[in-house]
Scaffold this active site. Structure first.
Site, mmCIF file in Angstrom:
data_model
loop_
_atom_site.group_PDB
_atom_site.id
_atom_site.type_symbol
_atom_site.label_atom_id
_atom_site.label_comp_id
_atom_site.label_asym_id
_atom_site.label_seq_id
_atom_site.Cartn_x
_atom_site.Cartn_y
_atom_site.Cartn_z
ATOM 1 N N GLY A 50 24.158 -32.915 54.150
ATOM 2 C CA GLY A 50 23.917 -32.129 52.952
ATOM 3 C C GLY A 50 23.932 -30.652 53.254
ATOM 4 N N TYR A 86 31.287 -34.041 60.541
ATOM 5 C CA TYR A 86 30.222 -34.287 59.570
ATOM 6 C C TYR A 86 29.807 -35.757 59.564
ATOM 7 C CZ TYR A 86 27.599 -34.821 55.270
ATOM 8 O OH TYR A 86 26.617 -35.131 54.370
#
Length: 542
Positions: free
Chosen positions: A82, A75
């Site tokens: 998001g 990530y």
């Protein structure tokens, strides 16, 4: 401090001189102090990144570079953000990913926020970068430091932050400027010029625009730096205003022929709140030796002076209790600010043992709560101050003073409308005391389904701090005018304050244009000259 309806880029309203603040701040990864934040944000102190911090950044950056070449998605390094975090981004698209992230998040709207606020959030984001927990490159930190030292202040707008995942839009506007896009102000000496293109300002300062690498977009926008910066500025200003409130109350107690007996140390000590004790101590020192107070004392059976006015109105008698509660609230807020200044807020973060982990530290709740607490305390202080002002103007409560402190009541209105001004500000401050942090509105396709609204809390607190400054100024102006109607001389402390006010505002007389006189005293309050005058006569005040 901002004005109640600020819509321009003024660096700060009522900015005070900074004799006790540093002129140079070294960032080495240890926590900044509130004074250091104020020095850089408001007074243009220069910044320097220590070599040990740059080395630490290089070490953590190596971890990110290794993950960037991993086939497993990570990530913020090789994924979207998001609600789009599950998409794996191919290597050739990752530079565009960072660029798109900053451009899309630089979506603020409304008036520009103050230069000091933008500089504070720039500095605080830089302070997090140099901890080495974000994985940002040393060149990125150097660019932010160079912009601060060159006085390049990105244009940041009033609206755009929900306080989770940090102050996204405000920080994105800063990152955009570092990349050479968007508009900035160049304020090398505190004066305000028009906006220019960021690329032009960077070139003029010899700063190369940033080309962001993996994860750096997130590292530059995923923090609570805007709300924390405004908290630091408010703490600095409120410390002075809390002492000023004690001085103003002392002036009012004296000029209204009130009693200082309730401020006795043993009485106050029966309720051992530290803020209350400090406020009462200030009041005792400010009123010590007052001929005005002595004029309405009688001797008790033992021959000691005793004031018969033992039941003053609460706005006089209970000043230490209210001012003290505000002081204790401020200390709690300062404790939270200290913890936040020692924090490294990003998502994901690089840990000391080289892991890259997602977390929720970007949520602004700890800061948002205390911003709201301070707005409540400021409103209550202003409310009590306005009630003291009002007592001076009512012949049934002013102990023999002329109606509205007018030269010729009926022909002149005296301070009648000055009290209206204070009352209007207090009413506004009561509305501003409604907490922002209890609100939440979901965003990012319900991924970010609870937010802090800390930025909004900080914005309204700035207006409250300005309002308190003005309300206290009206009380000081009114109380010093009332002292002129008393036959006896004031105490040393209140007399020194009276003299500094008289240096900029004449004494009683026929009605004059009052707004400039109020503003003169606003400046005395905001720059600390009121408290300095009292301290010059009675010693350092708490």
């Amino acid at each position: 401090m901002s004005t109640l309806h600020h819509e321009g880029p003024t660096p700060t309203t009522h900015a005070a001189a900074a004799p006790d603040l540093p002129e140079h701040v070294v960032l080495d990864g240890t926590p900044l102090t509130v004074d250091q934040v104020v020095a850089v944000a408001r007074h243009g102190a220069s910044v320097e990144i220590h070599e040990t911090a740059l080395a630490r950044m290089a070490t953590s950056r190596a971890v990110i570079d290794d993950l960037a070449h991993d086939t497993v998605p990570h990530y913020g390094v090789s994924t979207g953000f998001g609600a789009l975090a599950r998409r794996h981004i191919p290597t050739q698209m990752r530079a565009q990913l960072q660029l798109s992230l900053v451009r899309s998040h630089a979506a603020g709207s409304g008036p520009e926020v103050e230069t000091e606020v933008v500089r504070a959030l720039q500095l605080l984001r830089l302070a997090t970068l140099v901890t080495g927990h974000t994985g940002a490159r040393p060149v990125t930190a150097r660019t932010y430091a160079a912009m601060l030292n060159a006085g390049i202040t990105p244009v940041v707008h009033e609206y755009g932050s929900l306080g989770c995942s940090g102050d996204l839009a405000p920080l994105a506007h800063v990152a955009l400027a570092a990349m050479g896009e968007g508009r900035v102000r160049v304020v090398p000496t505190g004066s305000t010029n028009g906006t220019v293109e960021a690329a032009e300002a960077l070139a003029a300062a010899g700063i190369a625009p940033l080309a962001l690498a993996e994860k750096e977009g997130l590292a530059l926008i995923n923090g609570t730096d805007g709300m924390l910066g405004m908290l630091c500025l408010a703490l600095h200003d409120l410390r002075r205003l809390l002492t000023t409130a004690d001085v103003a109350a002392g002036l009012s107690v004296e000029a209204l022929l009130g009693s200082d007996a309730p401020f006795a140390e043993d009485l106050v000590g029966m309720r051992p709140h530290p803020g209350q004790a400090a406020s009462a101590s200030n009041l005792r020192r400010i009123l010590a030796g007052s001929p005005v107070m002595a004029s309405h004392r009688e001797l008790d059976d033992a021959g000691n002076p005793a004031c018969t006015r033992v039941q003053d109105a609460y706005s006089l008698r209970c000043a230490p209790q209210v001012h003290g509660a505000a002081r204790d609230t401020l200390e709690h807020a300062a404790t939270v600010a200290g913890r936040e200044l020692a924090s490294a807020i990003d998502n994901p973060v690089v840990t000391a043992d080289g892991r890259v982990e997602s977390n929720g530290n970007f949520h602004g709740a700890p800061v948002a709560y205390v911003l709201d607490f301070l707005a409540i305390a400021a409103a209550d202080l202003a409310s009590m101050s306005e009630r003291r002002t009002d007592r001076f103007l009512d012949v049934s409560r002013s102990e023999g003073l002329p109606a509205f402190l007018a030269h010729d009541p009926g022909v002149d209105s005296g301070h009648m409308i000055a009290q209206y001004t204070a009352a209007g500000i207090v009413s506004e401050m009561k509305r501003l005391a409604a907490p922002a942090s209890v609100d939440s509105i979901p965003s990012s396709a319900m991924q970010e389904d609870h937010v802090s609204m800390g930025w909004s809390g900080a914005r309204k607190l700035r207006r409250s701090v300005d309002g308190l400054t003005r309300v206290l100024a009206v009380e000081v102006l009114t109380a010093t005018r009332a002292l002129d109607f008393r036959a006896e001389a004031p105490a040393a402390g209140t007399g020194a304050v009276h003299d500094v006010v008289r240096a900029v505002v004449p004494g009683p007389g026929p009605d004059r244009y009052l707004a400039p006189e109020i503003e003169h005293v606003v400046q005395l309050v905001a720059t600390g000259q009121i408290t300095a005058a009292a301290a010059s006569a009675v010693g350092q005040l708490d």
